[in-house]
Design an enzyme around this catalytic site. Structure first.
Site, PDB file in Angstrom:
ATOM      1  N   LYS A  13       0.824  -1.216   0.000  1.00 51.70           N
ATOM      2  CA  LYS A  13       0.000   0.000   0.000  1.00 51.70           C
ATOM      3  C   LYS A  13       0.856   1.264   0.000  1.00 51.70           C
ATOM      4  O   LYS A  13       0.626   2.177  -0.774  1.00 51.70           O
ATOM      5  CB  LYS A  13      -0.922   0.065   1.225  1.00 51.70           C
ATOM      6  CG  LYS A  13      -1.956  -1.026   1.309  1.00 51.70           C
ATOM      7  CD  LYS A  13      -2.921  -0.787   2.464  1.00 51.70           C
ATOM      8  CE  LYS A  13      -2.263  -0.770   3.842  1.00 51.70           C
ATOM      9  NZ  LYS A  13      -1.690  -2.054   4.265  1.00 51.70           N
ATOM     10  N   ARG A  88      -9.400   1.388   8.785  1.00 50.34           N
ATOM     11  CA  ARG A  88      -8.967   0.028   9.096  1.00 50.34           C
ATOM     12  C   ARG A  88     -10.028  -0.729   9.879  1.00 50.34           C
ATOM     13  O   ARG A  88      -9.841  -1.906  10.167  1.00 50.34           O
ATOM     14  CB  ARG A  88      -7.698   0.105   9.935  1.00 50.34           C
ATOM     15  CG  ARG A  88      -6.439  -0.360   9.166  1.00 50.34           C
ATOM     16  CD  ARG A  88      -5.370  -0.401  10.162  1.00 50.34           C
ATOM     17  NE  ARG A  88      -4.125  -0.973   9.901  1.00 50.34           N
ATOM     18  CZ  ARG A  88      -3.056  -0.350   9.411  1.00 50.34           C
ATOM     19  NH1 ARG A  88      -3.152   0.854   8.932  1.00 50.34           N
ATOM     20  NH2 ARG A  88      -1.906  -0.972   9.371  1.00 50.34           N
TER      21      ARG A  88
END
Ligand code: AMP
Length: 210
Positions: A13, A88
């Site tokens: 990422k 998240r």
């Protein structure tokens, strides 16, 4: 363009966010980088976050929501941004929705846990600017030195194998449900990590139609 990059720790990422950031001309917002800077500077947020980070656990949602709402109000976010490592949890995603933010796409970078366990030992980050490297896959021009800012490259404490294992468990439990959350909203796209960085960038740009 407002983009979210999802994916397990070590999926690429950070590396992909930096490349896309240059290509698309929009900033990357990485809560991991913001938190590491806070820990390094000994700020109240850093002091709160450190134990969670060292253990490979998530920092509490209210801390993250505070950090991200503040950061997204800065001027450089006006033309869009890439979120790396946030949201998240479902609670974080709901908080972004409540703040009225409409994302253009959510790209999940897919990679197996086995590959992640193999690769994490080679990961290095710049302790000054947060740029990501890998001793084999993305080596810096000069060993131990950041190409971007000349800072020192270090191994993250939470990249120790046992901690990576906990972070993967946390990912599957807390973060992976976000794929269904964004799929329901018609935003989810998936791109396989291809091993080579450029090939993964191409896979992401393809699913974005960019
Ligand atoms: P990262 O660099 O994205 O892997 O983040 C490193 C660590 O920072 C994570 O293992 C968490 O402890 C914490 N962290 C970063 N982003 C978040 C987030 N959005 N929610 C909760 N904890 C986070």
């Amino acid at each position: 363009m407002k983009l979210i990059l999802l994916g397990a720790p070590g999926a690429g990422k950070g590396t992909q966010a930096e490349i896309l950031s240059d290509r698309l001309g929009i900033p990357t917002i990485s809560t991991g980088n913001i938190l590491r800077a806070a820990v390094k500077n000994g700020t109240p947020t850093g002091l709160k976050a450190k134990a969670f980070m060292d253990a490979g656990q998530l920092v509490p949602d209210e801390v993250i929501i505070g950090i991200i709402s503040e950061r997204l109000q800065e001027d450089d976010c006006k033309g869009g941004y890439i979120l790396d490592g946030v949201p998240r949890t479902i609670a974080q995603a709901e908080a972004l929705e409540k703040a009225g933010i409409a994302f253009d796409a959510v790209v999940s970078i897919e990679i197996s846990d086995e590959t992640i366990m193999e690769r994490m030992g080679g990961r290095r980050v710049c302790e000054s600017c947060g740029a990501s490297y890998h001793v084999v896959a993305v080596p810096p021009k000069q060993e131990g030195v950041c190409d971007r800012c000349g800072g020192k490259l270090v191994q993250r404490k939470d990249d120790a194998p046992e901690t990576v294992k906990s972070r993967l468990d946390v990912y599957h439990q807390e973060t992976e449900p976000l794929k269904a959350f964004y799929d329901k909203r018609g935003l989810l796209k998936t791109a396989e990590n291809q091993g080579a960085v450029e090939a993964t960038t191409a896979a992401i740009l393809k699913v974005l139609g960019a």
